[in-house]
Design an enzyme around this catalytic site. Sequence first.
Site, mmCIF file in Angstrom:
data_model
loop_
_atom_site.group_PDB
_atom_site.id
_atom_site.type_symbol
_atom_site.label_atom_id
_atom_site.label_comp_id
_atom_site.label_asym_id
_atom_site.label_seq_id
_atom_site.Cartn_x
_atom_site.Cartn_y
_atom_site.Cartn_z
ATOM 1 C CB SER A 123 -0.933 -0.073 1.212
ATOM 2 O OG SER A 123 -1.855 0.973 1.199
ATOM 3 C CG HIS A 127 -4.294 -1.125 -0.293
ATOM 4 N ND1 HIS A 127 -4.100 -0.954 1.060
ATOM 5 C CD2 HIS A 127 -4.811 -2.375 -0.430
ATOM 6 C CE1 HIS A 127 -4.478 -2.049 1.704
ATOM 7 N NE2 HIS A 127 -4.901 -2.919 0.819
ATOM 8 C CG ASP A 151 -5.749 -5.712 2.990
ATOM 9 O OD1 ASP A 151 -6.221 -6.799 3.377
ATOM 10 O OD2 ASP A 151 -5.832 -5.314 1.810
#
Lengths: 189, 274
Positions: free
Chosen positions: A11, A38, A131
């Site tokens: 991310s 992401h 995540d």
Amino acid sequence: MSYKYIVIGGSAGSFQIVTGILSALPKTFNLPIFLCLHRLKHIRTGFVEALSIKSKINVVEPCDKEFIRQGKAYLAPANYHMYFDLGNFVSLSTEPAVNHSRPSIDISFASAAFTYKSKLVGILLSGANRDGAMGMKEIKENGGLTIVQDPNDCQVKTMTTAALEATNIDHVLTSDKIIDFIVNLNRTK
Amino acid sequence: MNRPIIGISELKSLILRIKTARNVDFSNYALSSLKRRVENFMLEYHLTEVDKLQLKLYKDDFFYNLFLKYILVDTTELFRDPEFWLELIEIVLKKFKHSEEYNILIPECNSGEELYTLLIILDRLNMLDNVKICLTSLSKLNVEKIETALIELKKMEVNEANFERFEKNGNIFDFFIKKGRSFKLKSDLFTNVEIIQHNFFNTELPGNYNLILYRNKTIYYNQLLKTKALKKLHSSLKTNGFIALGIKEKITYPGADNEFVTVSESERIYKKQY
């Protein structure tokens, strides 16, 4: 051990590392790489093009049911989760976001872990939420190899720290060492 | 409790039991995503073993309906892919503007967002009077939910952002009335809408549709079921009728090139050739 699939999640702060990995891979690199990064859900174009600029291997955003081929990188499309089905193809989904993310790294990691078991290498890079942590746990439990970017080397270390808390990670490496590791996988295959 | 992990053989056994008990066949669904939804359902209802889930689905109608609602995937946003809706207006909807009547089918729909989006657009285009829209869902609970026309407050932020991309300076709240912690789509938009519960694969469809919205449905099927669904929809379309898939779906079965022509590659809109 002969690893045949690589799944990478990241991310905030991971884009440069992913481009570093892709630019270091030789044209002859012959493992498929799955990228779950992401991204803004409403920006459909530009990301795959940006990743492709310095990559010698083909980077694609797969369509649903796209067959997985060696030496190709598959980027999870914006606003879709990316699964891997038995029969070696990609399945997409619009199920609700997980960890506020669609694509979710946990979903891609868990699906790859179940499908590819000990043939899988899971790599988690810099990021600002949790995540990927549960996905890394599932990769580990299914016999795959787990690598996280060293939190001290991460632009944002929330994601890798969460993975280290969730499971017993095999290797904690700097981004340079991660690149070396992936390049060497091609030689030792 | 951790999310239970089920094997493929357990999943297949569950699918067979549901087919026998309920005449609903998940055997040609994409197994990877179906497996995760079943596992999440078991987690939510504190079930650790597939056997117990099977038994409850067999015995308990209410529980079965909850399961069905959970397993069938919703569309989570109004105006998902605003570029798609703009293209649909230009390429498809404007062709119906002066038709005496036109028919739109939204099959296998598990939430109202596609329907509500379409109704808002047709209202904007002053095209609601001559349309007939049919929405179908396998789940009784989903039909009831769609009929309420309610959207939770927490979902409106993303809906508002999508709508702004669709119509600059537009205000999506113009179409809704606040009801507690939800927003209700204005009821006068629903005059020509029929919402029915049926099993898409076991039911004959009329062949008179000008447009079928089928976005992000075939991603939950394997190739076999995807082909079956698209062939069924082909026969439900009028000649020169349109079908829209999700932006990551393609019509790929053998012979499809003779049956459909692509009218928008990027937004996956196809026209029936014959």
